[in-house]
Design an enzyme around this catalytic site. Structure first.
Site, PDB file in Angstrom:
ATOM      1  N   GLU A  41      23.172  -7.257  27.371  1.00  0.00           N
ATOM      2  CA  GLU A  41      24.204  -8.304  27.394  1.00  0.00           C
ATOM      3  C   GLU A  41      25.588  -7.695  27.230  1.00  0.00           C
ATOM      4  OE1 GLU A  41      25.092 -10.973  28.239  1.00  0.00           O
ATOM      5  OE2 GLU A  41      23.975 -12.695  27.516  1.00  0.00           O
ATOM      6  N   ASP A  42      26.583  -8.384  27.738  1.00  0.00           N
ATOM      7  CA  ASP A  42      27.963  -7.930  27.513  1.00  0.00           C
ATOM      8  C   ASP A  42      28.471  -8.414  26.158  1.00  0.00           C
ATOM      9  OD1 ASP A  42      27.740 -10.480  28.684  1.00  0.00           O
ATOM     10  OD2 ASP A  42      29.809 -10.462  29.361  1.00  0.00           O
ATOM     11  N   LYS A  49      30.223 -10.738  18.451  1.00  0.00           N
ATOM     12  CA  LYS A  49      31.223 -11.549  17.740  1.00  0.00           C
ATOM     13  C   LYS A  49      30.484 -12.346  16.670  1.00  0.00           C
ATOM     14  CE  LYS A  49      34.718 -13.276  20.897  1.00  0.00           C
ATOM     15  NZ  LYS A  49      35.158 -14.476  21.609  1.00  0.00           N
ATOM     16  N   ASP A 105      34.940 -12.329  31.616  1.00  0.00           N
ATOM     17  CA  ASP A 105      35.928 -12.990  32.466  1.00  0.00           C
ATOM     18  C   ASP A 105      36.726 -14.070  31.747  1.00  0.00           C
ATOM     19  OD1 ASP A 105      33.600 -14.816  32.356  1.00  0.00           O
ATOM     20  OD2 ASP A 105      34.738 -15.993  33.800  1.00  0.00           O
ATOM     21  N   ASP A 125      27.681 -14.169  21.394  1.00  0.00           N
ATOM     22  CA  ASP A 125      28.674 -15.095  20.854  1.00  0.00           C
ATOM     23  C   ASP A 125      27.935 -16.088  19.955  1.00  0.00           C
ATOM     24  OD1 ASP A 125      30.876 -16.831  20.638  1.00  0.00           O
ATOM     25  OD2 ASP A 125      31.516 -16.491  22.674  1.00  0.00           O
ATOM     26  N   SER A 126      27.617 -17.281  20.454  1.00  0.00           N
ATOM     27  CA  SER A 126      26.850 -18.230  19.633  1.00  0.00           C
ATOM     28  C   SER A 126      25.424 -17.733  19.404  1.00  0.00           C
ATOM     29  CB  SER A 126      26.793 -19.606  20.315  1.00  0.00           C
ATOM     30  OG  SER A 126      25.935 -19.560  21.429  1.00  0.00           O
ATOM     31  N   GLY A 127      24.939 -16.905  20.331  1.00  0.00           N
ATOM     32  CA  GLY A 127      23.560 -16.411  20.237  1.00  0.00           C
ATOM     33  C   GLY A 127      22.584 -17.262  21.025  1.00  0.00           C
ATOM     34  N   THR A 165      22.278 -17.898  24.298  1.00  0.00           N
ATOM     35  CA  THR A 165      21.733 -17.305  25.523  1.00  0.00           C
ATOM     36  C   THR A 165      20.641 -16.294  25.191  1.00  0.00           C
ATOM     37  OG1 THR A 165      23.902 -17.542  26.556  1.00  0.00           O
ATOM     38  CG2 THR A 165      22.351 -16.059  27.645  1.00  0.00           C
ATOM     39  N   LEU A 166      20.963 -15.342  24.331  1.00  0.00           N
ATOM     40  CA  LEU A 166      19.996 -14.287  24.025  1.00  0.00           C
ATOM     41  C   LEU A 166      18.766 -14.818  23.303  1.00  0.00           C
ATOM     42  CD1 LEU A 166      21.749 -10.964  22.988  1.00  0.00           C
ATOM     43  CD2 LEU A 166      20.127 -11.377  24.834  1.00  0.00           C
TER      44      LEU A 166
HETATM   45  C1  PRP Z   1      28.546 -15.119  28.492  1.00  0.00           C
HETATM   46  C2  PRP Z   1      27.939 -13.763  28.163  1.00  0.00           C
HETATM   47  C3  PRP Z   1      26.629 -14.115  27.547  1.00  0.00           C
HETATM   48  C4  PRP Z   1      26.901 -15.442  26.891  1.00  0.00           C
HETATM   49  C5  PRP Z   1      27.043 -15.239  25.429  1.00  0.00           C
HETATM   50  O1  PRP Z   1      28.034 -15.550  29.706  1.00  0.00           O
HETATM   51  O2  PRP Z   1      27.783 -12.969  29.320  1.00  0.00           O
HETATM   52  O3  PRP Z   1      25.613 -14.253  28.505  1.00  0.00           O
HETATM   53  O4  PRP Z   1      28.117 -15.963  27.431  1.00  0.00           O
HETATM   54  O5  PRP Z   1      27.318 -16.441  24.786  1.00  0.00           O
HETATM   55  P1  PRP Z   1      26.342 -17.112  23.746  1.00  0.00           P
HETATM   56  O6  PRP Z   1      25.949 -16.045  22.736  1.00  0.00           O
HETATM   57  O7  PRP Z   1      27.247 -18.164  23.140  1.00  0.00           O
HETATM   58  O8  PRP Z   1      25.185 -17.680  24.448  1.00  0.00           O
HETATM   59  P2  PRP Z   1      28.675 -16.733  30.577  1.00  0.00           P
HETATM   60  O9  PRP Z   1      27.850 -17.963  30.368  1.00  0.00           O
HETATM   61  O10 PRP Z   1      30.143 -16.835  30.266  1.00  0.00           O
HETATM   62  O11 PRP Z   1      28.435 -16.243  32.050  1.00  0.00           O
HETATM   63  P3  PRP Z   1      28.890 -14.868  32.774  1.00  0.00           P
HETATM   64  O12 PRP Z   1      28.034 -13.758  32.190  1.00  0.00           O
HETATM   65  O13 PRP Z   1      28.584 -15.113  34.222  1.00  0.00           O
HETATM   66  O14 PRP Z   1      30.355 -14.660  32.497  1.00  0.00           O
END
Ligand code: PRP
Length: 174
Positions: free
Chosen positions: A95-96, A127, A155, A99-101, A103-104
């Site tokens: 992952e890049d 973060k 982005d 953030d909230s966690g 997605t992962l």
């Molecule tokens: C961003 C990032 C992670 C996610 C993290 O993706 O690449 O996948 O948010 O956030 P979280 O911990 O709150 O879930 P985004 O949805 O912005 O899409 P992108 O990768 O296409 O920019």
């Protein structure tokens, strides 16, 4: 609004850290299957993969989280699933940013059910101040403050992903 980007982590620092992360992977596995979460992870994943000296294979997933535009509902959905099975593979989800966690956490729970030999999760940026759902990370590039960061895949309105450093975006009235 006028957009300006200031450097938070210089290109050399980012690349040095990615080299360290790759070295750790090289010492730990015989082969790895990297899974990038589109689109943000692509730049980090490529730079990492270039520094891995054991056999590497790649796959990608795309996910969306749903909300009202300003807040996330916490519901995450696959837009594009993996092309290949991960059964028996040493999988590293790349992952890049964490953030909230949400997605992962979701991706990890889905992939755990697909019988990989091992499943690790790494992120270039973490973060922790923004965490809503706890996620156990196996490796982190940099822990950063709660700033709006861009570059190295990250982005703002789809721009700045190609910056070769991590920057902080500021918006001011013109
Ligand atoms: C961003 C990032 C992670 C996610 C993290 O993706 O690449 O996948 O948010 O956030 P979280 O911990 O709150 O879930 P985004 O949805 O912005 O899409 P992108 O990768 O296409 O920019």
């Amino acid at each position: 609004m006028k957009e300006a980007v200031s450097v938070l982590i210089k290109q050399e620092e980012v690349e040095k850290r990615i080299g360290e992360m790759a070295a750790e992977i090289n010492g730990k596995y015989d082969a790895v299957h990297l899974i990038g979460i589109l689109k943000g992870s692509v730049f980090f994943l490529c730079e990492l993969a270039k520094r891995i000296t054991i056999p590497v294979t790649l796959d990608f997933i795309s996910v969306s989280s749903y909300g009202d535009g300003t807040t996330s509902s916490g519901i995450v959905k696959f837009n594009k699933d993996l092309d290949e099975s991960i059964e028996g593979k040493n999988v590293i989800v790349v992952e890049d940013i964490l953030d909230s966690g949400r997605t992962l956490s979701y991706v990890k729970s889905v992939l755990e059910g697909r019988k990989p030999a091992s499943l690790s999760v790494i992120t270039l940026l973490d973060k922790p101040d923004r965490r809503v759902v706890p996620v156990e990370l196996d490796m982190t590039g940099f822990v950063i403050p709660d700033e709006f960061v861009v570059g190295y895949g990250l982005d703002y309105a789809q721009k700045y992903r190609n910056l070769p450093y991590i920057g902080v975006l500021s918006l001011t009235e013109e």
